[in-house]
Design a protein around this motif. Structure first.
Motif, PDB file in Angstrom:
ATOM      1  N   SER A   1       0.811  -1.223   0.000  1.00  0.00           N
ATOM      2  CA  SER A   1       0.000   0.000   0.000  1.00  0.00           C
ATOM      3  C   SER A   1       0.844   1.273   0.000  1.00  0.00           C
TER       4      SER A   1
ATOM      5  N   VAL B   1       0.671   4.301  -2.911  1.00  0.00           N
ATOM      6  CA  VAL B   1       0.430   5.717  -2.630  1.00  0.00           C
ATOM      7  C   VAL B   1       1.543   6.569  -3.225  1.00  0.00           C
TER       8      VAL B   1
ATOM      9  N   ASP C   1      -5.476   3.432   5.750  1.00  0.00           N
ATOM     10  CA  ASP C   1      -6.224   4.693   5.772  1.00  0.00           C
ATOM     11  C   ASP C   1      -5.206   5.827   5.770  1.00  0.00           C
TER      12      ASP C   1
ATOM     13  N   ASN D   1      -4.289   9.982   4.522  1.00  0.00           N
ATOM     14  CA  ASN D   1      -4.790  11.278   4.071  1.00  0.00           C
ATOM     15  C   ASN D   1      -3.630  12.098   3.521  1.00  0.00           C
TER      16      ASN D   1
ATOM     17  N   LEU E   1      -4.279  13.565  -2.710  1.00  0.00           N
ATOM     18  CA  LEU E   1      -4.836  12.227  -2.893  1.00  0.00           C
ATOM     19  C   LEU E   1      -6.350  12.234  -2.683  1.00  0.00           C
TER      20      LEU E   1
ATOM     21  N   LYS F   1      -9.361   9.696  -1.844  1.00  0.00           N
ATOM     22  CA  LYS F   1      -9.537   8.358  -1.268  1.00  0.00           C
ATOM     23  C   LYS F   1     -11.027   8.060  -1.153  1.00  0.00           C
ATOM     24  N   GLU F   2     -11.442   6.891  -1.662  1.00  0.00           N
ATOM     25  CA  GLU F   2     -12.844   6.473  -1.577  1.00  0.00           C
ATOM     26  C   GLU F   2     -12.911   5.052  -1.014  1.00  0.00           C
ATOM     27  N   LYS F   3     -13.849   4.837  -0.122  1.00  0.00           N
ATOM     28  CA  LYS F   3     -13.990   3.520   0.489  1.00  0.00           C
ATOM     29  C   LYS F   3     -14.476   2.495  -0.532  1.00  0.00           C
TER      30      LYS F   3
ATOM     31  N   TYR G   1      -9.585   0.795   0.252  1.00  0.00           N
ATOM     32  CA  TYR G   1      -9.827   2.065  -0.420  1.00  0.00           C
ATOM     33  C   TYR G   1      -9.353   2.071  -1.876  1.00  0.00           C
TER      34      TYR G   1
ATOM     35  N   VAL H   1      -7.674   4.829  -4.384  1.00  0.00           N
ATOM     36  CA  VAL H   1      -6.998   6.121  -4.327  1.00  0.00           C
ATOM     37  C   VAL H   1      -6.566   6.539  -5.733  1.00  0.00           C
ATOM     38  N   TYR H   2      -6.584   7.843  -5.967  1.00  0.00           N
ATOM     39  CA  TYR H   2      -6.069   8.396  -7.217  1.00  0.00           C
ATOM     40  C   TYR H   2      -5.694   9.849  -6.973  1.00  0.00           C
TER      41      TYR H   2
END
Length: 290
Positions: free
Chosen positions: A127, A131, A147, A149, A153, A155-157, A264, A266-267
């Motif tokens: 992970s 990221v 998780d 932040n 970034l 982040k969506e569940k 999650y 992420v993009y």
């Protein structure tokens, strides 16, 4: 060279009457003449003989046409490629090992079956590395277990998951305090979402945790634990379905501790959200929430 210049060239190569070509294209004769002069200047060659009001393709012009017409037509096709297929493209995606090994294969298959002009460039990374690659714009989409932040970034569940403690020792207690377990801990490598979640959830108990071995792959960890009853691990429940059903591995529930987590998407916040990208993101959410 521009497509406009080349378009005028090929039109004149078929019809030397500048007036007629100008009328067909709805532009002035001078615009055509300027474009052809610009093309010839770039090539450092005269492509036409100027005969009265006609532009007659000369021997160099005929050679140029022969060598370029197929490439020109291919380039013209590319102007329409995204108009005819808005869901074509190559998506660069990376998943953490839990997600990559146990969740994504069927999703990739079903998406490609539905959208045949899509290709995936697939990586399996921990992970933390995912990221990092997203922030450096080396990936379009990442699927992670931690998780995090970051201002750059999104982040969506995706879904809920849970780490469970397992051993191959069927005589092990079904429930225990973490500090009473004397078996050898076999864990994922530093940087993996699985290990980070486990250590963070342990809190103060992590200080006294003696890790006997760290491995990069779930299958390697399962092999060690299956073959050695004095070992124990924390691993995603998603990765253990078969072993639990076959009663080859046995869960030990930790008193006063649970290891529930979320997975999650992420993009990068500046990622262009075209129809293909949005369709894939919605497809992922739908599949994970069923």
């Amino acid at each position: 060279m521009t497509l406009k210049e080349l378009n005028f060239f090929y039109k004149l190569s078929d019809n030397p009457q500048v007036t007629q070509v100008a009328q067909e294209l709805g532009i002035s004769q001078s615009a055509i003449s300027l474009a052809i002069k610009s093309l010839e200047k770039k090539l450092d060659e005269q492509l036409f003989d100027r005969v009265g009001k006609k532009l007659i393709l000369n021997e160099r012009g005929r050679f140029f046409k022969e060598k370029t017409i197929s490439h020109y037509l291919a380039l013209k096709d590319t102007q329409n490629i995204f108009q005819t297929n808005k869901l074509a493209g190559n998506i660069k995606i990376a998943s953490s090992k839990t997600i990559s090994n146990y969740l994504m294969p069927d999703i990739y298959y079903h998406f490609l079956s539905k959208y045949s002009d899509v290709k995936f460039d697939i990586s399996t990374l921990n992970s933390t590395k995912i990221v990092q690659n997203i922030l450096e714009s080396n990936l379009d989409v990442g699927l992670i277990e931690i998780d995090i932040n970051h201002s750059n970034l999104i982040k969506e569940k995706l879904c809920d998951d849970e780490l469970i403690i397992v051993t191959s020792d069927k005589n092990a207690p079904k429930e225990a305090f973490i500090d009473t377990i004397t078996k050898k801990w076999i864990l994922r490598e530093t940087g993996s979402g699985t290990k980070e979640i486990f250590i963070n959830k342990l809190g103060k108990y992590a200080l006294n945790l003696e890790v006997f071995m760290q491995l990069q792959d779930f299958e390697e960890i399962k092999t060690v634990v299956l073959d050695n009853k004095d070992t124990i691990t924390a691993i995603s429940k998603l990765a253990l379905k078969k072993e639990l059903e076959d009663k080859k591995l046995f869960q030990i529930k930790l008193k006063n501790l649970d290891f529930k987590r979320e997975l999650y998407i992420v993009y990068h916040k500046d990622k262009s959200k075209n129809l293909l990208f949005n369709t894939f993101i919605e497809f992922l959410k739908d599949k994970f929430n069923r």
